[in-house]
Design an enzyme around this catalytic site. Structure first.
Site, PDB file in Angstrom:
ATOM      1  N   LYS A  23       0.863  -1.190   0.000  1.00  0.00           N
ATOM      2  CA  LYS A  23       0.000   0.000   0.000  1.00  0.00           C
ATOM      3  C   LYS A  23       0.892   1.230   0.000  1.00  0.00           C
ATOM      4  O   LYS A  23       1.858   1.304   0.761  1.00  0.00           O
ATOM      5  CB  LYS A  23      -0.872  -0.017   1.258  1.00  0.00           C
ATOM      6  N   ALA A 112       7.077  -3.147   9.334  1.00  0.00           N
ATOM      7  CA  ALA A 112       7.086  -1.808   9.956  1.00  0.00           C
ATOM      8  C   ALA A 112       7.749  -0.798   9.023  1.00  0.00           C
ATOM      9  O   ALA A 112       8.675  -0.089   9.382  1.00  0.00           O
ATOM     10  CB  ALA A 112       7.814  -1.846  11.305  1.00  0.00           C
ATOM     11  N   GLY A 114       5.767   1.165   6.496  1.00  0.00           N
ATOM     12  CA  GLY A 114       4.866   2.151   5.880  1.00  0.00           C
ATOM     13  C   GLY A 114       4.213   1.644   4.609  1.00  0.00           C
ATOM     14  O   GLY A 114       3.549   2.402   3.899  1.00  0.00           O
ATOM     15  N   GLY A 116       2.138  -1.114   4.609  1.00  0.00           N
ATOM     16  CA  GLY A 116       0.931  -1.873   4.955  1.00  0.00           C
ATOM     17  C   GLY A 116       1.053  -3.357   4.677  1.00  0.00           C
ATOM     18  O   GLY A 116       0.045  -4.012   4.423  1.00  0.00           O
ATOM     19  N   GLY A 117       2.244  -3.891   4.729  1.00  0.00           N
ATOM     20  CA  GLY A 117       2.460  -5.307   4.395  1.00  0.00           C
ATOM     21  C   GLY A 117       1.620  -6.234   5.270  1.00  0.00           C
ATOM     22  O   GLY A 117       0.886  -7.088   4.755  1.00  0.00           O
ATOM     23  N   GLY A 118       1.707  -6.052   6.565  1.00  0.00           N
ATOM     24  CA  GLY A 118       0.952  -6.909   7.495  1.00  0.00           C
ATOM     25  C   GLY A 118      -0.545  -6.750   7.293  1.00  0.00           C
ATOM     26  O   GLY A 118      -1.301  -7.729   7.355  1.00  0.00           O
ATOM     27  N   ASP A 152      -5.486   0.105   8.649  1.00  0.00           N
ATOM     28  CA  ASP A 152      -5.225   0.042   7.204  1.00  0.00           C
ATOM     29  C   ASP A 152      -5.848  -1.188   6.536  1.00  0.00           C
ATOM     30  O   ASP A 152      -5.836  -1.297   5.311  1.00  0.00           O
ATOM     31  CB  ASP A 152      -3.708  -0.026   6.937  1.00  0.00           C
TER      32      ASP A 152
HETATM   33  O1  C5P Z   1      -4.379   0.223  13.548  1.00  0.00           O
HETATM   34  P1  C5P Z   1      -2.910  -0.042  13.562  1.00  0.00           P
HETATM   35  O2  C5P Z   1      -2.554  -1.219  14.436  1.00  0.00           O
HETATM   36  O3  C5P Z   1      -2.306  -0.115  12.219  1.00  0.00           O
HETATM   37  O4  C5P Z   1      -2.261   1.236  14.253  1.00  0.00           O
HETATM   38  C1  C5P Z   1      -1.018   1.219  14.892  1.00  0.00           C
HETATM   39  C2  C5P Z   1      -0.898   2.463  15.762  1.00  0.00           C
HETATM   40  O5  C5P Z   1      -0.788   3.626  14.936  1.00  0.00           O
HETATM   41  C3  C5P Z   1      -2.075   2.749  16.666  1.00  0.00           C
HETATM   42  O6  C5P Z   1      -1.946   2.099  17.903  1.00  0.00           O
HETATM   43  C4  C5P Z   1      -2.020   4.263  16.814  1.00  0.00           C
HETATM   44  O7  C5P Z   1      -1.045   4.611  17.774  1.00  0.00           O
HETATM   45  C5  C5P Z   1      -1.495   4.725  15.477  1.00  0.00           C
HETATM   46  N1  C5P Z   1      -2.575   5.118  14.545  1.00  0.00           N
HETATM   47  C6  C5P Z   1      -3.247   6.313  14.739  1.00  0.00           C
HETATM   48  N2  C5P Z   1      -4.237   6.689  13.867  1.00  0.00           N
HETATM   49  C7  C5P Z   1      -4.540   5.924  12.805  1.00  0.00           C
HETATM   50  C8  C5P Z   1      -3.857   4.715  12.575  1.00  0.00           C
HETATM   51  C9  C5P Z   1      -2.879   4.333  13.464  1.00  0.00           C
HETATM   52  O8  C5P Z   1      -2.968   7.028  15.696  1.00  0.00           O
HETATM   53  N3  C5P Z   1      -5.512   6.327  11.967  1.00  0.00           N
END
Ligand code: C5P
Length: 305
Positions: A23, A112, A114, A116-118, A152
């Protein structure tokens, strides 16, 4: 059958697979923060053609094997934390099934990073297992479930260009009237998304900047034209990410000085930097140059649009 199911393909050995592409945030603006700490964004997501690949074979027990160029990095995290595993657990619970099947994840994308692999792997797992286990979950069910895995993941179900709002759950499919070759370069340092979001706040406070970005008024212009995308938008997480990982600037500088790109910026919370070119052939030539310059950087050439 959901529209997502068209992403299921048959391998030569009769097993099924779903591609889990990278992504890219063609732009990423942070327009607010919710009480639970999650940030509200406005972003244009696009997806590459290649990336990871998740293969499904019928089997009584549920197993997940990780192979591919970045399998070693993935092996360092406990299997329960693998988002494919999380997706399987959530789907099994929602559909009242017992997990089964031999899954192989071809892990090519860095972790980790950027890209969006996982999240893309998790979306592929939901699509494949919804079919394999005959769960019959609708598109809406899968979208709701996917948000529980990560912000994501909903967008990765369609893996098509989308304007993404909310924390990642408000999706609007868009047609990119252009195509481009893309080079993605990662300096090999994982970057923590929560840390970058924290850095976003302190970065703006320290400079007396308004706390959030304002929404774009003419999104069509930005979607239709790469030069408008370049001028009118940015990735608001890039500066805070560079503070945590200065190598991002090194990657960006190398690409800027050594190629004639149409757009150059970081994706997501970093550290991967991407550059767009006229076509895939041009992108491949740049990727070759990057590999010669820094053999320890992760590099991939592909196309979007
Ligand atoms: O949802 P995901 O696990 O990918 O998000 C990882 C971390 O990134 C969240 O715990 C949050 O700290 C931050 N995040 C955020 N706002 C978003 C997506 C992610 O603050 N829209």
């Amino acid at each position: 059958m959901t529209a997502f199911e068209s992403r299921l393909k048959e391998a030569p050995d009769g097993s099924l697979y779903v591609r889990a592409p990278a992504k890219l945030n063609l732009f990423l603006h942070i327009t607010g923060r919710k009480d639970d700490g999650y940030h509200v964004l406005e972003s244009l997501f696009a997806f590459t053609k290649l990336g990871d690949l998740l293969n499904f074979k019928a089997a009584e027990d549920f197993t997940l094997t990780v192979a591919g160029a970045n399998a070693d990095a993935a092996a360092n995290i406990p299997v329960e934390e693998n988002l494919v595993f999380k997706a399987a657990q959530l789907l099994a619970k929602a559909a009242g099934k017992t997990p089964s099947g031999a899954l192989t994840l071809d892990k090519n994308l860095p972790l980790a990073a950027g890209l969006g692999g996982g999240s893309s792997d998790a979306a592929a797992a939901l699509i494949g297992l919804n079919h394999l286990w005959d769960c019959g979950l609708s598109e809406g069910d899968l979208l709701a479930l996917s948000l529980k895995i990560g912000a994501d993941v909903p967008s990765c179900l369609a893996a098509e260009p989308q304007i993404v709002r909310g924390i990642g759950e408000k999706l609007q499919r868009v047609q990119l009237p252009w195509s481009a070759g893309v080079v993605m370069v990662n300096p090999g340092k994982p970057v923590s998304t929560p840390d970058v979001f924290k850095g976003f706040k302190s970065f703006r406070e320290a400079r007396g900047l308004p706390p959030f970005d304002v929404s774009i008024t003419d999104l069509n212009k930005v979607v239709e034209d790469i030069s408008m995308l370049d001028v009118l938008t940015s990735n608001s997480l890039q500066d805070p990410a560079c503070q945590l990982c200065p190598e991002i600037m090194e990657v960006e500088r190398f690409l800027r000085l050594n190629s004639q790109q149409e757009l150059l910026r970081m994706s997501g919370s970093g550290a991967t930097v991407f550059a767009l070119y006229h076509d895939k052939q041009a992108a491949e030539a740049v990727a070759h140059r990057v590999r010669q310059h820094a053999p320890n950087w992760w590099v991939m050439a592909d196309e979007i649009g």
